[in-house]
Design a protein around this motif. Structure first.
Motif, PDB file in Angstrom:
ATOM      1  N   LYS A 126      18.437   2.295  15.777  1.00  0.00           N
ATOM      2  CA  LYS A 126      17.351   2.522  15.054  1.00  0.00           C
ATOM      3  C   LYS A 126      17.710   3.527  13.781  1.00  0.00           C
ATOM      4  CE  LYS A 126      15.616   6.438  17.058  1.00  0.00           C
ATOM      5  NZ  LYS A 126      15.606   7.396  15.937  1.00  0.00           N
ATOM      6  N   THR A 127      18.483   4.105  13.456  1.00  0.00           N
ATOM      7  CA  THR A 127      18.702   5.121  12.519  1.00  0.00           C
ATOM      8  C   THR A 127      19.207   4.326  11.431  1.00  0.00           C
ATOM      9  OG1 THR A 127      18.988   6.938  13.479  1.00  0.00           O
ATOM     10  CG2 THR A 127      19.990   6.791  11.309  1.00  0.00           C
TER      11      THR A 127
ATOM     12  N   LEU B  29       6.758   6.248   2.844  1.00  0.00           N
ATOM     13  CA  LEU B  29       7.478   7.395   3.574  1.00  0.00           C
ATOM     14  C   LEU B  29       8.148   6.849   4.974  1.00  0.00           C
ATOM     15  CD1 LEU B  29       8.342  10.155   4.282  1.00  0.00           C
ATOM     16  CD2 LEU B  29       6.072  10.751   4.847  1.00  0.00           C
ATOM     17  N   LEU B  30       9.277   6.658   5.152  1.00  0.00           N
ATOM     18  CA  LEU B  30       9.792   6.027   6.184  1.00  0.00           C
ATOM     19  C   LEU B  30      10.422   7.055   7.266  1.00  0.00           C
ATOM     20  CD1 LEU B  30      10.655   3.098   7.118  1.00  0.00           C
ATOM     21  CD2 LEU B  30      12.592   3.118   5.579  1.00  0.00           C
ATOM     22  N   CYS B  31       9.682   7.372   8.268  1.00  0.00           N
ATOM     23  CA  CYS B  31      10.171   8.325   9.168  1.00  0.00           C
ATOM     24  C   CYS B  31      10.995   7.885  10.516  1.00  0.00           C
ATOM     25  CB  CYS B  31       9.088   9.020   9.876  1.00  0.00           C
ATOM     26  SG  CYS B  31       8.032   9.549   8.489  1.00  0.00           S
ATOM     27  N   ASP B  32      12.327   8.444  10.590  1.00  0.00           N
ATOM     28  CA  ASP B  32      13.210   8.368  11.631  1.00  0.00           C
ATOM     29  C   ASP B  32      12.748   9.114  12.689  1.00  0.00           C
ATOM     30  OD1 ASP B  32      15.148   7.384  13.367  1.00  0.00           O
ATOM     31  OD2 ASP B  32      16.823   8.460  12.324  1.00  0.00           O
ATOM     32  N   THR B  33      12.152   8.820  13.772  1.00  0.00           N
ATOM     33  CA  THR B  33      11.692   9.610  14.840  1.00  0.00           C
ATOM     34  C   THR B  33      12.222   9.324  16.175  1.00  0.00           C
ATOM     35  OG1 THR B  33       9.677   8.480  15.651  1.00  0.00           O
ATOM     36  CG2 THR B  33       9.415   9.657  13.890  1.00  0.00           C
ATOM     37  N   ALA B  34      12.347  10.364  17.192  1.00  0.00           N
ATOM     38  CA  ALA B  34      13.269  10.180  18.226  1.00  0.00           C
ATOM     39  C   ALA B  34      12.533   9.302  19.352  1.00  0.00           C
ATOM     40  CB  ALA B  34      13.370  11.774  19.098  1.00  0.00           C
ATOM     41  N   GLY B  35      13.253   8.769  20.320  1.00  0.00           N
ATOM     42  CA  GLY B  35      12.586   8.059  21.229  1.00  0.00           C
ATOM     43  C   GLY B  35      12.938   8.225  22.747  1.00  0.00           C
ATOM     44  N   ARG B  36      12.556   9.025  23.490  1.00  0.00           N
ATOM     45  CA  ARG B  36      13.203   9.713  24.600  1.00  0.00           C
ATOM     46  C   ARG B  36      12.388   8.993  25.671  1.00  0.00           C
ATOM     47  NH1 ARG B  36      13.386  13.862  21.530  1.00  0.00           N
ATOM     48  NH2 ARG B  36      11.825  15.280  22.437  1.00  0.00           N
TER      49      ARG B  36
ATOM     50  N   ARG C 281       0.926  -1.155   0.043  1.00  0.00           N
ATOM     51  CA  ARG C 281       0.011  -0.012   0.026  1.00  0.00           C
ATOM     52  C   ARG C 281       0.772   1.223  -0.011  1.00  0.00           C
ATOM     53  NH1 ARG C 281      -4.472  -1.931   3.330  1.00  0.00           N
ATOM     54  NH2 ARG C 281      -5.297  -0.005   3.766  1.00  0.00           N
ATOM     55  N   THR C 282       0.348   2.351  -0.239  1.00  0.00           N
ATOM     56  CA  THR C 282       1.109   3.719  -0.026  1.00  0.00           C
ATOM     57  C   THR C 282       0.891   3.773   1.331  1.00  0.00           C
ATOM     58  OG1 THR C 282       0.100   4.598  -2.237  1.00  0.00           O
ATOM     59  CG2 THR C 282       0.847   6.163  -0.387  1.00  0.00           C
ATOM     60  N   SER C 283       2.238   3.938   2.062  1.00  0.00           N
ATOM     61  CA  SER C 283       2.026   3.857   3.354  1.00  0.00           C
ATOM     62  C   SER C 283       3.264   4.824   4.071  1.00  0.00           C
ATOM     63  CB  SER C 283       2.679   2.437   3.783  1.00  0.00           C
ATOM     64  OG  SER C 283       3.813   2.011   3.436  1.00  0.00           O
ATOM     65  N   VAL C 284       2.869   5.110   5.370  1.00  0.00           N
ATOM     66  CA  VAL C 284       3.848   5.827   6.268  1.00  0.00           C
ATOM     67  C   VAL C 284       4.122   4.995   7.424  1.00  0.00           C
ATOM     68  CG1 VAL C 284       4.096   7.605   7.786  1.00  0.00           C
ATOM     69  CG2 VAL C 284       2.802   8.030   5.829  1.00  0.00           C
ATOM     70  N   VAL C 285       5.812   4.646   7.666  1.00  0.00           N
ATOM     71  CA  VAL C 285       6.263   3.887   8.639  1.00  0.00           C
ATOM     72  C   VAL C 285       7.106   4.659   9.417  1.00  0.00           C
ATOM     73  CG1 VAL C 285       7.838   2.064   9.105  1.00  0.00           C
ATOM     74  CG2 VAL C 285       6.428   2.058   6.988  1.00  0.00           C
ATOM     75  N   LEU C 286       6.529   4.737  10.585  1.00  0.00           N
ATOM     76  CA  LEU C 286       7.236   5.546  11.718  1.00  0.00           C
ATOM     77  C   LEU C 286       8.139   4.592  12.539  1.00  0.00           C
ATOM     78  CD1 LEU C 286       4.263   7.713  13.623  1.00  0.00           C
ATOM     79  CD2 LEU C 286       5.930   8.447  11.569  1.00  0.00           C
ATOM     80  N   VAL C 287       9.351   4.920  12.719  1.00  0.00           N
ATOM     81  CA  VAL C 287      10.114   4.186  13.413  1.00  0.00           C
ATOM     82  C   VAL C 287      10.816   4.799  14.607  1.00  0.00           C
ATOM     83  CG1 VAL C 287      12.250   2.612  13.253  1.00  0.00           C
ATOM     84  CG2 VAL C 287      10.941   3.037  11.231  1.00  0.00           C
ATOM     85  N   ILE C 288      10.366   4.066  15.877  1.00  0.00           N
ATOM     86  CA  ILE C 288      11.055   4.918  17.103  1.00  0.00           C
ATOM     87  C   ILE C 288      11.784   4.017  17.900  1.00  0.00           C
ATOM     88  CG2 ILE C 288       8.979   6.361  17.396  1.00  0.00           C
ATOM     89  CD1 ILE C 288       7.576   4.409  19.126  1.00  0.00           C
ATOM     90  N   GLY C 289      12.723   4.646  18.931  1.00  0.00           N
ATOM     91  CA  GLY C 289      13.276   3.762  19.476  1.00  0.00           C
ATOM     92  C   GLY C 289      14.466   4.569  20.357  1.00  0.00           C
ATOM     93  N   VAL C 290      14.946   4.185  21.539  1.00  0.00           N
ATOM     94  CA  VAL C 290      15.890   4.898  22.085  1.00  0.00           C
ATOM     95  C   VAL C 290      17.162   5.112  21.509  1.00  0.00           C
ATOM     96  CG1 VAL C 290      14.796   4.539  24.406  1.00  0.00           C
ATOM     97  CG2 VAL C 290      16.764   2.923  23.784  1.00  0.00           C
TER      98      VAL C 290
END
Length: 333
Positions: A134-135, A207-214, A120-129
């Motif tokens: 993670k990156t 769309l693959l998003c590298d997000t913070a995980g605090r 599918r057309t998708s957004v993947v959020l990736v989180i982690g400390v």
């Protein structure tokens, strides 16, 4: 393999098969310490007991818990084992071994729709400390999706950690995908907004998003994720949503604690379990799924792009118990 001619498709499938074979061997090597921790103990029980009794089950239970398989998963495995032993009238401990392997495998199935986002057309959020890989996992996943013929855009929305954007840019270049980023310390939601516009304009598949995980500041993390989700709901409602948490396999039960904490602040759909090479705590892959009902979708056993793979319960259990293709074929006969 969509869009490929038949000869091209055959070549791609052959390459994928060879890559999977190579990954399996790396997984076998990577799980050697976990194998020493769990399997050797189980083998000694099977050979050391002459009958199946409560002591026999208690010994297995202890080894599974000590191997980071977790209390919930262990209880389910032992309960399933007891039931099968009773139903089949098994008397010899050695005859239980395959039943135990099957019970462990059953605890880890990811389900048929685990990778629906790929279709599918998708957004993947990736989180982690910080420090869990993670990156690096985002970069590897981008490379995997690109190899499948997907148009991928990366969003460098971990603006909190110095050098995160720089690191992700390196991975984007290596994978041959586009990246959208902002200034260090800028609003992550603003980066996601810009990335969504780019994804729509370029007809991106993922769309693959590298997000913070605090986790030490859960309130801030929750607010940040809420803001990102609001933007996605408003600007990209048609996109399928996936939220993956990256956990360090070497931390054992601590990884389970982290997964539980992240599940409190986000709708987690899967786990990426990294650093399984060389850890004695690989049993945590079983525990996470059983304790939280969140499947491990990817596992990492090294630094290269090809060292991140979709989780396969059969491969994992076969690698853990070091059962090669020949053994499995013999058994099938």
């Amino acid at each position: 393999t969509e869009g490929f001619s038949d000869p091209e498709r055959r070549i791609v499938m052959a390459e994928e098969k060879e890559e999977k074979k190579g990954f399996f061997h790396r997984l076998v090597a990577g799980l050697s310490k976990t194998r020493d921790n769990i399997v050797s103990g189980i083998d000694s029980i099977f050979s050391g007991f002459s009958s199946i009794d409560e002591d026999f089950y208690e010994e297995i239970e202890e080894i599974l818990i000590m191997g980071d398989i977790g209390i919930n998963a262990t209880n389910a495995i032992i309960s399933d084992l007891k039931q099968k032993v009773k139903e089949r009238g098994i008397k010899e401990p050695e005859a239980c071994k395959q039943l135990l392997i099957d019970s462990i495998r059953e605890q880890m199935s990811v389900g048929e729709l685990a990778y629906e986002f790929e279709n599918r057309t998708s957004v993947v959020l990736v989180i982690g400390v910080n420090g869990v890989g993670k990156t690096t996992s985002v970069g590897k996943l981008a490379g995997k999706l690109k190899d499948q013929g997907k148009r991928v855009i990366l969003a460098a929305a971990d603006t909190f950690r110095a050098a995160a954007t720089e690191q992700l840019t390196e991975w984007a270049n290596r994978a041959g995908v586009e990246i959208v980023s902002g200034q260090e310390g800028s609003d992550p939601a603003a980066v996601v907004y810009d990335a969504v516009q780019a994804a729509k304009a370029r007809h991106a598949d993922v769309l693959l998003c590298d997000t913070a995980g605090r986790l030490h500041n859960k309130k801030n993390l929750m607010e940040e994720l809420k803001k990102i989700n609001r933007i996605l709901e408003k600007e990209y409602p048609e996109a399928y949503r996936e939220t993956l948490v990256v956990l360090d396999g070497t931390t054992g039960q601590n990884a389970l604690v982290q997964a539980r904490q992240f599940a409190e602040v986000a709708d987690i759909t899967g786990i990426i379990l990294t650093k399984l090479d060389g850890t004695a705590k690989g049993g945590i892959a079983v525990a996470i799924h059983s304790e939280l009902g969140i499947p491990v979708k990817y596992i990492g056993v090294g630094e290269k792009i090809e060292d991140l793979h979709k989780f396969d319960a059969d491969d994992f259990v076969n690698a853990l118990f070091c059962r090669n293709d020949q053994e499995q074929e013999t058994e099938a006969e």
